[in-house]
Design an enzyme around this catalytic site. Structure first.
Site, PDB file in Angstrom:
ATOM      1  N   HIS A  13      39.760  41.521  42.098  1.00 28.31           N
ATOM      2  CA  HIS A  13      39.553  41.657  40.642  1.00 28.31           C
ATOM      3  C   HIS A  13      40.005  40.360  39.967  1.00 28.31           C
ATOM      4  O   HIS A  13      41.206  40.095  39.868  1.00 28.31           O
ATOM      5  CB  HIS A  13      40.374  42.838  40.111  1.00 28.31           C
ATOM      6  CG  HIS A  13      40.198  43.116  38.645  1.00 28.31           C
ATOM      7  ND1 HIS A  13      40.070  44.397  38.152  1.00 28.31           N
ATOM      8  CD2 HIS A  13      40.150  42.302  37.556  1.00 28.31           C
ATOM      9  CE1 HIS A  13      39.947  44.352  36.832  1.00 28.31           C
ATOM     10  NE2 HIS A  13      40.007  43.087  36.446  1.00 28.31           N
ATOM     11  N   HIS A  15      38.967  37.318  36.669  1.00 31.59           N
ATOM     12  CA  HIS A  15      38.123  36.856  35.554  1.00 31.59           C
ATOM     13  C   HIS A  15      38.011  35.343  35.629  1.00 31.59           C
ATOM     14  O   HIS A  15      39.025  34.641  35.537  1.00 31.59           O
ATOM     15  CB  HIS A  15      38.743  37.236  34.209  1.00 31.59           C
ATOM     16  CG  HIS A  15      38.864  38.713  34.017  1.00 31.59           C
ATOM     17  ND1 HIS A  15      37.920  39.468  33.371  1.00 31.59           N
ATOM     18  CD2 HIS A  15      39.813  39.594  34.426  1.00 31.59           C
ATOM     19  CE1 HIS A  15      38.282  40.735  33.370  1.00 31.59           C
ATOM     20  NE2 HIS A  15      39.432  40.850  34.010  1.00 31.59           N
ATOM     21  N   LYS A  99      31.054  47.645  37.166  1.00 30.19           N
ATOM     22  CA  LYS A  99      32.311  47.822  36.433  1.00 30.19           C
ATOM     23  C   LYS A  99      32.093  48.732  35.236  1.00 30.19           C
ATOM     24  O   LYS A  99      31.205  48.485  34.413  1.00 30.19           O
ATOM     25  CB  LYS A  99      32.828  46.457  35.963  1.00 30.19           C
ATOM     26  CG  LYS A  99      34.111  46.506  35.134  1.00 30.19           C
ATOM     27  CD  LYS A  99      35.335  46.850  35.976  1.00 30.19           C
ATOM     28  CE  LYS A  99      36.584  47.037  35.128  1.00 30.19           C
ATOM     29  NZ  LYS A  99      37.393  45.852  34.988  1.00 30.19           N
ATOM     30  N   HIS A 136      37.879  50.597  34.686  1.00 26.36           N
ATOM     31  CA  HIS A 136      39.026  50.300  33.816  1.00 26.36           C
ATOM     32  C   HIS A 136      39.503  51.655  33.314  1.00 26.36           C
ATOM     33  O   HIS A 136      38.867  52.266  32.457  1.00 26.36           O
ATOM     34  CB  HIS A 136      38.625  49.381  32.657  1.00 26.36           C
ATOM     35  CG  HIS A 136      39.790  49.032  31.780  1.00 26.36           C
ATOM     36  ND1 HIS A 136      40.344  47.775  31.736  1.00 26.36           N
ATOM     37  CD2 HIS A 136      40.554  49.795  30.957  1.00 26.36           C
ATOM     38  CE1 HIS A 136      41.387  47.777  30.912  1.00 26.36           C
ATOM     39  NE2 HIS A 136      41.529  48.995  30.421  1.00 26.36           N
ATOM     40  N   HIS A 174      43.530  47.871  38.487  1.00 29.22           N
ATOM     41  CA  HIS A 174      44.854  47.552  37.935  1.00 29.22           C
ATOM     42  C   HIS A 174      45.649  48.798  37.547  1.00 29.22           C
ATOM     43  O   HIS A 174      45.981  49.008  36.383  1.00 29.22           O
ATOM     44  CB  HIS A 174      44.764  46.569  36.753  1.00 29.22           C
ATOM     45  CG  HIS A 174      43.629  46.805  35.792  1.00 29.22           C
ATOM     46  ND1 HIS A 174      43.383  48.010  35.202  1.00 29.22           N
ATOM     47  CD2 HIS A 174      42.684  45.961  35.306  1.00 29.22           C
ATOM     48  CE1 HIS A 174      42.326  47.897  34.408  1.00 29.22           C
ATOM     49  NE2 HIS A 174      41.891  46.662  34.468  1.00 29.22           N
ATOM     50  N   ASP A 247      43.573  40.534  38.620  1.00 33.52           N
ATOM     51  CA  ASP A 247      43.216  40.602  37.195  1.00 33.52           C
ATOM     52  C   ASP A 247      43.667  39.328  36.473  1.00 33.52           C
ATOM     53  O   ASP A 247      44.038  39.376  35.297  1.00 33.52           O
ATOM     54  CB  ASP A 247      43.803  41.852  36.518  1.00 33.52           C
ATOM     55  CG  ASP A 247      43.086  42.177  35.207  1.00 33.52           C
ATOM     56  OD1 ASP A 247      42.008  41.612  34.951  1.00 33.52           O
ATOM     57  OD2 ASP A 247      43.615  43.002  34.435  1.00 33.52           O
TER      58      ASP A 247
HETATM   59  O1  DOR Z   1      44.591  42.141  30.246  1.00 30.39           O
HETATM   60  C1  DOR Z   1      43.393  42.209  30.449  1.00 30.39           C
HETATM   61  N1  DOR Z   1      42.578  41.142  30.291  1.00 30.39           N
HETATM   62  N2  DOR Z   1      42.879  43.376  30.806  1.00 30.39           N
HETATM   63  C2  DOR Z   1      41.566  43.566  30.891  1.00 30.39           C
HETATM   64  O2  DOR Z   1      41.167  44.650  31.185  1.00 30.39           O
HETATM   65  C3  DOR Z   1      40.610  42.484  30.571  1.00 30.39           C
HETATM   66  C4  DOR Z   1      41.226  41.177  30.712  1.00 30.39           C
HETATM   67  C5  DOR Z   1      40.414  40.066  30.081  1.00 30.39           C
HETATM   68  O3  DOR Z   1      39.209  39.996  30.306  1.00 30.39           O
HETATM   69  O4  DOR Z   1      41.008  39.253  29.376  1.00 30.39           O
HETATM   70 ZN    ZN Z   2      40.311  42.650  34.452  1.00 32.29          ZN
END
Ligand code: DOR
Ligand code: ZN
Length: 361
Positions: A13, A15, A99, A136, A174, A247
């Site tokens: 997971h 980003h 997702k 989520h 998470h 995450d």
């Molecule tokens: O803290 C987070 N940031 N939780 C999420 O679910 C998304 C993520 C984000 O994309 O910044």
């Molecule tokens: Zn995330």
């Protein structure tokens, strides 16, 4: 100096964002991990097979040539997602998972799901073809306390969904509560859960006690310490249902250090160092490899990596990580609030870009 050699890990997971931010953050993951599940919450989101192909192409173009890394794409589930498009993306190897963001739950989730009934045809199709759903797990109702949103999601959404579609492969992303850990552990093996590095280290005091600290704010928000300890137990237990999903979620400082700051903690550069510290503290260094390199891979039915990485424990702590500079602005790196003694040894030419040390401009 002590060393630990483990199978090269995967991050289930992460980003990466897009554009200049992606160029800056991607090498911090691709230096240490072989594969990562890439979240689709771009603006606009990665919804279709064509979107995923285009995003994967941009990631591969930004990847340092000396890094051997495979991005595993996800599709963002919307109420107008076409089941045939999802199925084609999975069967052609374009997307690994889908997702589900409840609309309004987190960063860029406005196009997410409001009414689960509207996505049942897509979920039924996924259950038939074995395509995993990453969830989520938080309700968004304004009358539900933010610290209870995960537990209420399990009761109102996740458990009913699992009863309705028992064959669906589901990853509760998470997980942050003992309720979540206990629920996942009670389920058959087609349910798994990712645990982040930061939720093994911080509790809600890190965010709120002695001043508000935006760089520890993420969603789901860190809970009281008993929950953190339950997460540590799950991660170090060797239970195959629990695996690493960092995450790692970069936001520029200007978007975090403001009256309404964004949720997300950027842990990619020091995740493995922090995890080695946590597992050592728990007397479970021998189970780190299962958590970061085997359990998730097995859940997704992918071959385990054949190459290794070496973690080194230095006698003296390393300079604390500060931040990275990106074309979009400065991004602060997660500070675990303990001295970091572990680091990943990189072969010549494969090291990630250097970090700006804490306290330096
Ligand atoms: O803290 C987070 N940031 N939780 C999420 O679910 C998304 C993520 C984000 O994309 O910044
Ligand atoms: Zn995330």
């Amino acid at each position: 100096m002590k060393t630990l050699t483990i199978t090269r890990p995967d991050d289930w997971h992460v980003h990466f964002r897009d554009g200049p931010m992606m160029h800056a953050v991607l090498p911090h993951t691709s230096a240490d991990f072989a594969r990562a599940i890439v979240m689709p919450n771009l603006e606009p989101p990665v919804v279709t097979k064509a979107d995923a192909i285009a995003y994967r192409t941009r990631i591969l173009a930004a990847l340092p040539s000396e890094h051997d890394f495979t991005p595993l794409m996800t599709l963002y589930l919307t109420e107008s997602t076409e089941p045939d498009d999802l199925a084609a993306a999975f069967e052609e190897g374009v997307a690994t998972a889908v997702k589900l963001y409840p609309a309004g739950a987190t960063t860029n989730s406005a196009s997410g799901v409001r009414d689960i009934d509207k996505v049942m045809p897509a979920l039924e199709r996924m259950a038939r073809i074995g395509m995993p759903l990453c969830v989520h797990g938080e309700v968004t109702d304004s009358d539900i306390d933010i610290f209870d949103r995960e537990a209420v999601f399990i009761e109102r959404v996740l458990d009913p969904l699992c009863r309705r579609l028992p064959e669906l492969r589901v990853v509760m992303e998470h997980v942050t509560t003992k309720d979540g850990v206990d629920y996942v552990a009670s389920q058959p093996e087609n349910m798994g859960a990712t645990i982040t590095t930061h939720h093994l280290i911080i509790n809600r005091n890190a965010v709120l006690a002695g001043g508000i600290r935006p760089h520890y704010y993420c969603l789901p928000v860190a809970k009281r310490d008993s929950h953190r300890l339950a997460l540590r137990n799950a991660a170090t237990s060797g239970d195959k249902r629990f695996f690493l999903g960092t995450d790692s979620a970069p936001h520029v400082d200007a978007a975090k250090q403001t009256a309404c700051g964004c949720a997300g903690i950027f842990t990619a550069p020091n995740t493995l160092a922090c995890l080695a510290h946590v597992f050592e503290e728990e007397g479970a260094l021998d189970r780190l490899e299962a958590f970061v390199s085997f359990n998730g891979t097995d859940f997704y039915g992918l071959p385990r990596n054949r190459t290794k990485i070496v973690l080194e424990r230095k006698d003296t702590p390393l300079a604390p990580a500060g931040h990275i500079e990106t074309g979009d602005g400065t991004v602060t790196v997660f500070d675990p609030m303990f001295p970091i003694q572990w680091n990943v040894a990189h072969a010549a030419g494969t090291a990630p870009p250097s970090l700006v040390a804490k306290g330096t401009a």
